[in-house]
Design a protein around this motif. Structure first.
Motif, PDB file in Angstrom:
ATOM      1  N   PHE A   1      -2.493  10.494   0.970  1.00  0.00           N
ATOM      2  CA  PHE A   1      -2.136  10.293  -0.433  1.00  0.00           C
ATOM      3  C   PHE A   1      -3.360  10.468  -1.314  1.00  0.00           C
ATOM      4  N   TYR A   2      -4.461   9.890  -0.917  1.00  0.00           N
ATOM      5  CA  TYR A   2      -5.700   9.951  -1.671  1.00  0.00           C
ATOM      6  C   TYR A   2      -6.156  11.393  -1.843  1.00  0.00           C
ATOM      7  N   PHE A   3      -6.094  12.192  -0.771  1.00  0.00           N
ATOM      8  CA  PHE A   3      -6.523  13.579  -0.873  1.00  0.00           C
ATOM      9  C   PHE A   3      -5.577  14.415  -1.726  1.00  0.00           C
TER      10      PHE A   3
ATOM     11  N   HIS B   1      -9.999   5.110  -1.738  1.00  0.00           N
ATOM     12  CA  HIS B   1      -9.721   5.434  -0.353  1.00  0.00           C
ATOM     13  C   HIS B   1      -9.670   4.135   0.439  1.00  0.00           C
ATOM     14  N   ILE B   2      -8.620   4.006   1.264  1.00  0.00           N
ATOM     15  CA  ILE B   2      -8.349   2.730   1.938  1.00  0.00           C
ATOM     16  C   ILE B   2      -9.499   2.327   2.852  1.00  0.00           C
TER      17      ILE B   2
ATOM     18  N   GLY C   1      -5.977   3.896  -5.852  1.00  0.00           N
ATOM     19  CA  GLY C   1      -6.769   5.081  -6.154  1.00  0.00           C
ATOM     20  C   GLY C   1      -7.959   5.192  -5.208  1.00  0.00           C
TER      21      GLY C   1
ATOM     22  N   TYR D   1      -1.706   7.635   6.291  1.00  0.00           N
ATOM     23  CA  TYR D   1      -0.790   7.837   5.161  1.00  0.00           C
ATOM     24  C   TYR D   1      -1.549   7.713   3.842  1.00  0.00           C
ATOM     25  N   GLN D   2      -2.313   6.654   3.755  1.00  0.00           N
ATOM     26  CA  GLN D   2      -3.055   6.402   2.515  1.00  0.00           C
ATOM     27  C   GLN D   2      -4.140   7.446   2.315  1.00  0.00           C
ATOM     28  N   LYS D   3      -4.762   7.884   3.398  1.00  0.00           N
ATOM     29  CA  LYS D   3      -5.811   8.893   3.323  1.00  0.00           C
ATOM     30  C   LYS D   3      -5.218  10.189   2.774  1.00  0.00           C
TER      31      LYS D   3
ATOM     32  N   LYS E   1      -3.834  13.279  -4.204  1.00  0.00           N
ATOM     33  CA  LYS E   1      -4.073  12.852  -5.591  1.00  0.00           C
ATOM     34  C   LYS E   1      -5.325  13.549  -6.122  1.00  0.00           C
TER      35      LYS E   1
ATOM     36  N   PHE F   1      -8.296  -4.335   2.866  1.00  0.00           N
ATOM     37  CA  PHE F   1      -7.529  -3.618   3.883  1.00  0.00           C
ATOM     38  C   PHE F   1      -8.031  -4.003   5.277  1.00  0.00           C
TER      39      PHE F   1
ATOM     40  N   ILE G   1       0.855  -1.202   0.000  1.00  0.00           N
ATOM     41  CA  ILE G   1       0.000   0.000   0.000  1.00  0.00           C
ATOM     42  C   ILE G   1       0.883   1.241   0.000  1.00  0.00           C
ATOM     43  N   PHE G   2       1.979   1.236   0.768  1.00  0.00           N
ATOM     44  CA  PHE G   2       2.888   2.392   0.796  1.00  0.00           C
ATOM     45  C   PHE G   2       3.531   2.611  -0.561  1.00  0.00           C
TER      46      PHE G   2
ATOM     47  N   PHE H   1      -1.245   4.559  11.368  1.00  0.00           N
ATOM     48  CA  PHE H   1      -0.239   5.175  10.498  1.00  0.00           C
ATOM     49  C   PHE H   1      -0.529   4.866   9.025  1.00  0.00           C
ATOM     50  N   VAL H   2      -0.757   3.591   8.739  1.00  0.00           N
ATOM     51  CA  VAL H   2      -1.056   3.179   7.355  1.00  0.00           C
ATOM     52  C   VAL H   2      -2.324   3.875   6.863  1.00  0.00           C
ATOM     53  N   PHE H   3      -3.314   3.897   7.717  1.00  0.00           N
ATOM     54  CA  PHE H   3      -4.606   4.484   7.357  1.00  0.00           C
ATOM     55  C   PHE H   3      -4.469   5.956   7.008  1.00  0.00           C
TER      56      PHE H   3
END
Lengths: 213, 255
Positions: free
Chosen positions: B32-34, A147-148, A145, B28-30, B36, A154, A139-140, B24-26
């Motif tokens: 990134f999504y915003f 949202h997780i 694309g 980070y990805q959130k 993008k 996930f 994922i990193f 942290f993972v959550f």
């Protein structure tokens, strides 16, 4: 009285939550035949049987040998499907073969069926934690694309990661604690059941999601 | 008992650790999504503004062409017609003079039509470049004889990316239009320079000026449009003006 009620709740916390999830998942066509569904069915059935044996004062530790082995196989298949590359497929397959061999050695020579299989559970936990951390790493490196929070996989992975990581130390020590017949052992298993409930909560969130990744 | 406590303690620590990892993972990805999504919105906004600028340039061009056809080309064609209609073949000297005059007018007409056809080119900035496009605008304004517009071009002006050049040209048109409509200026000077990869486009007029603070706070879209276009291409826009002191507008773009 409160302690009795709580004790009763904790006792069935490894049976009732997966049963509820099975009914919820069964209502969703895409989840009915999924590996997580089979995992929940396995957990519910084996834990229920273990609880029934406890009620009749019989040794139920042999159930956990089957639980460990079949859970590991189902979750390995889950990760093969999740990663979906030839390299990871063969790696996970190889790990499953190695695990089976070590499981047999452990059951025959080290921890027979009437004892809790700490070694096998630890090995399974270690390998499955590795798979779940690898998923987080993917994922990193390649953020999706979507949202997780809307990704089913996930949440399933998070549940598996939480259960096997947090319970790792319980698994390591449980065989020794059962052999010592510690009176406070029940609290350890209640802690395990609480963590099992946390995993079910993550699974529930995943079941509610509409997308896989 | 100690062992049980130890196991429970370690388990609790592992619970905290896994929670930290998951959170942290959550997040980070959130994030990134915003980011993008924000990037996609910026790209869409840029494309929309670019298209809008191109349409406005075309509209202005068509307006100018219509005006030229009516005011200039139509007049010259009428003069040619009058000359031909009033030809008297028996008056040889007069006829020769009129034919020569008609030839001159026809040459002028052809030249003006050629010049107009260039400005009708679908992408003037892309074809001729920003400097040339601005020089054509200067020429157009000078033809009206209402202003004296000068354009000073410095040495070694580099090529600018077409999209940015289109937006810069549209901003230049907007600034010139504002000067024409509101400033009551007689002289407008434009300077185009390049200094250490900094492209500088400056406008100055000797008009009535205005209070920039009042304009910024009022509902006028003109300055806002200029600002948003400048922000989009990461250019710096400075407008200095005081009532009675003319206006100076500078656009700086780091290349």
């Amino acid at each position: 009285m409160i302690a009795t009620i709580l004790g009763g709740i904790f006792k069935y916390m490894d049976t009732l939550p997966p049963l509820v999830l099975i009914f919820i998942a069964a209502g969703k066509k895409e989840l009915r035949g999924s590996l997580i569904f089979y995992f929940l069915v396995l957990q519910c059935a084996l834990n229920l049987y273990a609880n029934l044996l406890t009620i009749s004062n019989a040794n139920n530790l042999f159930i956990y040998h089957y639980n460990c082995l079949f859970s590991f196989f189902i979750l390995s298949l889950f990760y093969i499907k999740l990663f979906n590359t030839p390299n990871t497929k063969w790696l996970i397959f190889g790990a499953a073969l190695l695990f089976t061999l070590l499981f047999l050695i452990d059951t025959i020579y080290l921890e027979p069926m009437d004892q809790f299989n700490s070694n096998s559970f630890c090995l399974a936990a270690f390998i499955l934690c590795g798979y779940s951390l690898y998923y987080f790493m993917r994922i990193f490196k390649n953020p999706t694309g979507t949202h997780i929070s809307k990704s089913r996989n996930f949440w399933f992975n998070t549940g598996i990661f939480s259960y096997y990581t947090i319970n790792f130390f319980i698994f390591i020590t449980y065989n020794k604690l059962t052999l010592e017949k510690s009176p406070l052992l029940i609290y350890i298993w209640q802690m395990h059941n609480t963590i099992f409930l946390i995993m079910c909560i993550y699974f529930y969130v995943g079941i509610q999601c509409k997308t896989n990744d | 008992m100690t062992e049980i406590k130890f196991v429970l303690g370690i388990t609790f620590l592992l619970l905290l650790l896994t929670t930290f990892v998951i959170v942290f993972v959550f997040f980070y990805q959130k994030r990134f999504y915003f980011l993008k999504k924000e990037k996609q919105e910026l790209i869409a906004k840029y494309a929309q503004l670019l298209l809008q600028s191109k349409i406005e340039i075309q509209e202005q061009t068509l307006q100018h062409v219509g005006q030229e056809l009516h005011d200039n080309l139509g007049q010259v064609a009428s003069l040619i017609k009058i000359n031909l209609n009033t030809l008297k073949l028996e008056d040889t000297a007069g006829t020769i003079e009129k034919i020569e005059s008609t030839k001159g007018l026809t040459r002028q007409l052809i030249a003006d039509i050629k010049s107009l056809s260039v400005s009708l080119g679908s992408d003037r900035v892309k074809q001729a470049g920003l400097v040339k496009a601005i020089e054509v605008e200067v020429e157009r304004l000078n033809k009206t004889r209402q202003f004296i517009v000068t354009c000073q071009v410095g040495a070694a002006i580099p090529d600018i990316d077409t999209d940015k050049a289109t937006i810069l040209f549209r901003m230049a048109q907007e600034i010139l239009n504002n000067a024409v409509k509101h400033s009551k200026a007689k002289h407008i000077s434009i300077s185009i320079n390049n200094s250490n990869k900094l492209f500088i486009l400056a406008f100055e007029d000797d008009g009535i000026g205005f209070n920039t603070e009042d304009k910024r706070q009022s509902a006028g879209a003109g300055l806002r449009n200029l600002s948003s276009r400048a922000n989009l291409i990461e250019a710096q826009l400075r407008i200095q003006s005081l009532p009675g002191n003319g206006t100076r507008a500078t656009i700086e773009l780091l290349l």
